[in-house]
Design a protein around this motif. Structure first.
Motif, PDB file in Angstrom:
ATOM      1  N   ILE A   6      -6.875   6.833  -2.971  1.00 35.38           N
ATOM      2  CA  ILE A   6      -6.951   5.399  -3.255  1.00 35.38           C
ATOM      3  C   ILE A   6      -7.995   4.807  -2.318  1.00 35.38           C
ATOM      4  O   ILE A   6      -7.793   4.769  -1.101  1.00 35.38           O
ATOM      5  CB  ILE A   6      -5.589   4.716  -3.056  1.00 35.38           C
ATOM      6  N   ASP A   7      -9.106   4.372  -2.859  1.00 31.18           N
ATOM      7  CA  ASP A   7     -10.192   3.826  -2.043  1.00 31.18           C
ATOM      8  C   ASP A   7      -9.960   2.333  -1.819  1.00 31.18           C
ATOM      9  O   ASP A   7      -9.590   1.602  -2.741  1.00 31.18           O
ATOM     10  CB  ASP A   7     -11.525   4.056  -2.750  1.00 31.18           C
ATOM     11  N   ARG A   8     -10.185   1.888  -0.596  1.00 29.76           N
ATOM     12  CA  ARG A   8     -10.021   0.480  -0.236  1.00 29.76           C
ATOM     13  C   ARG A   8     -11.320  -0.017   0.411  1.00 29.76           C
ATOM     14  O   ARG A   8     -11.412  -0.143   1.633  1.00 29.76           O
ATOM     15  CB  ARG A   8      -8.867   0.307   0.753  1.00 29.76           C
ATOM     16  N   VAL A  11       0.911   4.203  -3.045  1.00 24.30           N
ATOM     17  CA  VAL A  11       0.757   5.633  -2.813  1.00 24.30           C
ATOM     18  C   VAL A  11       1.923   6.404  -3.432  1.00 24.30           C
ATOM     19  O   VAL A  11       1.731   7.436  -4.092  1.00 24.30           O
ATOM     20  CB  VAL A  11       0.637   5.914  -1.296  1.00 24.30           C
ATOM     21  N   THR A  39      -6.655  10.517   8.768  1.00 20.48           N
ATOM     22  CA  THR A  39      -6.063  11.250   7.647  1.00 20.48           C
ATOM     23  C   THR A  39      -5.594  12.649   8.008  1.00 20.48           C
ATOM     24  O   THR A  39      -4.686  13.185   7.377  1.00 20.48           O
ATOM     25  CB  THR A  39      -7.097  11.360   6.505  1.00 20.48           C
ATOM     26  N   ASP A  97      -3.995   7.024   0.938  1.00 13.37           N
ATOM     27  CA  ASP A  97      -4.751   5.793   1.178  1.00 13.37           C
ATOM     28  C   ASP A  97      -5.223   5.844   2.616  1.00 13.37           C
ATOM     29  O   ASP A  97      -4.436   5.694   3.551  1.00 13.37           O
ATOM     30  CB  ASP A  97      -3.852   4.583   0.922  1.00 13.37           C
ATOM     31  N   SER A  98      -6.540   6.077   2.803  1.00 18.27           N
ATOM     32  CA  SER A  98      -7.130   6.159   4.140  1.00 18.27           C
ATOM     33  C   SER A  98      -8.021   4.960   4.427  1.00 18.27           C
ATOM     34  O   SER A  98      -8.941   5.040   5.234  1.00 18.27           O
ATOM     35  CB  SER A  98      -7.966   7.441   4.262  1.00 18.27           C
ATOM     36  N   TYR A 151      -1.690   6.452   4.608  1.00 21.13           N
ATOM     37  CA  TYR A 151      -0.469   6.583   3.808  1.00 21.13           C
ATOM     38  C   TYR A 151      -0.592   7.856   2.980  1.00 21.13           C
ATOM     39  O   TYR A 151      -1.645   8.132   2.393  1.00 21.13           O
ATOM     40  CB  TYR A 151      -0.324   5.414   2.849  1.00 21.13           C
ATOM     41  N   ARG A 208       3.678   6.963   6.328  1.00 21.19           N
ATOM     42  CA  ARG A 208       2.400   6.482   6.845  1.00 21.19           C
ATOM     43  C   ARG A 208       2.289   7.034   8.257  1.00 21.19           C
ATOM     44  O   ARG A 208       3.134   6.745   9.117  1.00 21.19           O
ATOM     45  CB  ARG A 208       2.327   4.955   6.871  1.00 21.19           C
ATOM     46  N   ARG A 250       0.839  -1.205   0.000  1.00 19.96           N
ATOM     47  CA  ARG A 250       0.000   0.000   0.000  1.00 19.96           C
ATOM     48  C   ARG A 250       0.868   1.247   0.000  1.00 19.96           C
ATOM     49  O   ARG A 250       0.522   2.261  -0.625  1.00 19.96           O
ATOM     50  CB  ARG A 250      -0.962  -0.019   1.186  1.00 19.96           C
TER      51      ARG A 250
END
Length: 735
Positions: A685-687, A562, A695, A623-624, A597, A590, A558
């Protein structure tokens, strides 16, 4: 009980139980439970988080506070999505010791990780209970029930409202850790929903505690010297009390507050008192920069990390560097304020403190009350993110209100008091050493950081300014280092890079000649600035591109994603060659190695004649985890970039031997609109399905490092000491 039917009894009964069971009892019961999401572990009963009234109205409770980070909107989205209703169908209650779970301090980018995950799972549990009850009432299979817009629909067109269903069940039930999330219907998670806190703020509505007006309210000013460690010389307070418009002067030991029906009368009286002059009974301050003093003061050594590995080869190239930052101020746009009312030995305080639960304990201690006699209700303040004057002014207002039972008192600090008395972000020094092998890989790494405490938030009366002024005074709180993995001065001192033969140590300096406490991101801003600047320096020694060098040492997929996204969207491989006052820089981290991240690339120009930096373009990737509101995440990263640019290029608290000299915006300048980047892009970046990651503080460190790296690229010289002011850049160019 006359006229109270079964349905009303069940609904109200659940409400009563939700708030009469103590947090301690809940925590003890929770000890026997399997792990629950976020703060559900501490408050596992569903009615601690969600209530459904007989009319179907939903109330959601959170112990976290809206600080301008968009928390209210995100939590409404989470609850509304799982309960299949519009956000408008939900009343959200935030941070109120009389109504909400005690979730500690709203800090460390924990709100979505702790409260967001708790509400998500509590709502999934409640939706399951509503569905089960509807299936029983409809005499159908659970899968044949659909919830939407406050109604349960059965397979044959039947409908039941949420209020009707809730009346026949109790939400005083322990959450199940495996409650399935909603899988069908209209979704709100992942959508950009308008911020609920914005309309009043942009239209001049009542948004902040500073805007509060209550019937019969008195205005107050507290009497203090110009900054911490000073005090005003004795004044004739009996004469002050006789000034036109003055209601009274409240005194308790050295604590003094002036109360008036009109605010301007209190202001005039305070100016009259200040004319008597001031003195410093405390030891002199170090007139030199505080970071120079840090390494000379006694320190307690705290290990940060140790990654064993083979010793560096004999021929390894050694690289060393020292980085620093000065004392920093919160710079709250609105000076701290609170409203308090004392009724029948009960205290209510409206406060913008980020920790209403701990503040409640400290106020109870200060006023010799049991905590159940104190209620702290969060109201947004015009400026925060860290431990500013909010807790202290709440104590000031409480002491003033005690003298006028039944009348609310609004106590407003002045701009000079905010700048002079608020706790500061500690000055910091970081020294780094690395060994670089012939294969251009890092073979050894050593990190040392010097810093004062980063957490002086009050938990007893001794943590409040007034606690040292009342008679008898309370003993001061003893500062302690925050343990890892969160950390304080050593937050983010452990790089995410794959390193062996690496170690770090935190030199915790307990003694501080000025007030210090939490400033947004704590030590992460400085440690990431140092680490990511140093990575560029080591990459330069290795003759490698800085982004390529990072990717060689990153194993976290991850993290790699990023870094690669930020570099690709920036066009890093095609960037213009640095020099002649134009450069590009990169930074990554991170947050806390636990949160979001974030990677940031900047393009800047440096006017070599004036030394001024202009940020032409900022590109970030973040990336949250699962993105509740992509636009909300962008808001947070954009804000972090602007805030960090201000810290890194301009901000520095100045001192002489007797007091702070940064009393206003001319002596403590912050970034203005012309200084913000010309262009900012934030790529999310959606997870889906992954836990929410904090964040709000993910971007400050990477921005600071990216800026330093861009300056080095632009002028061919490395600046390691913040702030990167025009004067410092010109001095470097002259040398």
């Amino acid at each position: 009980m006359t006229g109270l039917g079964r349905r009303r009894f069940l609904t109200d009964g659940a409400l009563v139980m939700a708030f009469t069971i103590s947090g301690r009892a809940l925590a003890q019961e929770a000890m026997e439970l399997p792990p629950l999401a976020g703060d559900l572990q501490k408050y596992p009963f569903l009615d601690s988080w969600i209530r459904i009234d007989a009319d179907g109205r939903i109330t959601v409770f959170t112990g976290k506070a809206e600080l301008g980070q968009g928390l209210k909107t995100a939590l409404l989205q989470v609850a509304a999505d799982e309960l299949s209703v519009s956000p408008a169908a939900i009343d959200l209650v935030t941070a109120d010791t009389g109504r909400t779970p005690d979730e500690g301090v709203t800090a460390g980018s924990h709100s979505m990780q702790d409260s967001g995950m708790a509400i998500l799972n509590a709502a999934a549990n409640v939706r399951g209970l509503l569905t089960d009850t509807a299936a029983w009432r409809f005499a159908c299979a659970i899968d044949d029930v659909e919830l939407q817009d406050g109604l349960a629909y059965g397979p044959n067109g039947q409908t039941l409202g949420y209020g009707d269903l809730a009346a026949s069940l109790s939400l005083h039930a322990v959450a199940k850790p495996d409650a399935p999330r909603r899988s069908k219907g209209r979704r709100l998670i992942g959508e950009n929903v308008g911020r609920v806190d914005i309309p009043a703020k942009v239209s001049g509505g009542a948004s902040y505690v500073q805007d509060m007006r209550l019937p019969g309210m008195l205005h107050a000013r507290v009497v203090r010297g110009p900054s911490d460690g000073t005090r005003l010389k004795p004044a004739d307070f009996e004469q002050i009390a006789k000034m036109p418009g003055i209601d009274r002067v409240v005194r308790d030991g050295r604590f003094v507050a002036i109360l008036a029906a009109k605010e301007w009368d209190a202001v005039k009286a305070l100016r009259h008192v200040q004319a008597a002059g001031w003195e410093r009974p405390s030891p002199d301050l170090p007139a030199a920069d505080m970071r120079d003093a840090l390494q000379k003061l006694p320190a307690r050594d705290v290990p940060i990390f140790e990654y064993p590995g083979p010793p560096a080869p004999a021929g390894a190239t050694k690289v060393t560097a020292r980085y620093s930052r000065p004392l920093l101020m919160h710079g709250s746009i609105g000076p701290s304020c609170a409203v308090a009312r004392w009724d029948n030995d009960n205290l209510t305080v409206w406060t913008h403190s980020q920790g209403v639960g701990p503040l409640r304990k400290a106020l109870a201690d200060l006023l010799h009350l049991s905590p159940d006699k104190v209620r702290c209700i969060h109201v947004e303040g015009s400026g925060c993110y860290g431990h500013n004057g909010a807790d202290d002014v709440a104590a000031d207002a409480a002491l003033a209100a005690r003298a006028v039972p039944g009348r609310p008192v609004k106590l407003q600090w002045t701009r000079e008091q905010e700048h002079g008395w608020e706790p500061l972000g500690s000055a910091m020094v970081v020294e780094l050493r690395a060994a670089l092998g012939a294969d251009r890989r890092i073979k050894a790494w050593w990190h040392e950081v010097w810093s004062n405490a980063h957490n002086g938030r009050p938990v007893t009366a001794g943590g409040l300014l007034a606690g040292a002024e009342v008679e008898p005074p309370f003993p001061p709180q003893i500062p302690k280092p925050i343990p890892m993995p969160e950390g304080g001065g050593h937050r983010n001192a452990n790089p995410l890079y794959a390193l062996s033969n690496a170690a770090g140590i935190y030199h915790f300096v307990e003694s501080a000649p000025v007030r210090v406490s939490a400033l947004r991101s704590l030590g992460a801003h400085m440690n990431i600035f140092a680490i990511e600047s140093f990575v560029d320096e080591v990459a330069g020694t290795a003759g490698m591109d800085p982004v390529d060098f990072r990717l060689v040492h990153l194993q976290d997929e991850r993290a790699r994603a990023v870094v690669e996204m930020a570099a690709n969207r920036f066009g890093w491989a095609r960037r213009r060659k640095g020099g002649n006052g134009r450069g590009s820089g990169f930074g990554f981290a991170r947050y806390k190695n636990l949160g979001a991240y974030c990677a940031i690339a900047l393009e800047i120009t440096v006017d070599e004649r004036t030394g001024r930096i202009a940020v032409r373009r900022a590109v970030a990737a973040v990336d949250s985890g699962e993105a509740i509101s992509p636009d909300g995440i962008r808001n947070q990263v954009e804000g972090a970039i602007v805030q960090s640019l201000s810290w890194t290029t301009m901000e520095q608290v100045t001192l002489d031997t007797v007091h702070r000299t940064s009393f206003d915006w001319s002596a403590y300048p912050i970034l203005r609109f012309p200084g913000v980047p010309e262009s900012v892009e934030v790529h999310v970046i959606d997870r889906p399905g992954e836990p929410f990651l904090g964040t709000g503080e993910a971007g400050q460190g990477p921005t600071a490092a990216a800026l330093a790296n861009a300056v080095s690229d632009a002028i061919g010289l490395r600046l390691r000491d913040m702030p990167l002011t025009p004067a410092r850049i010109k001095a470097a160019l002259r040398s």
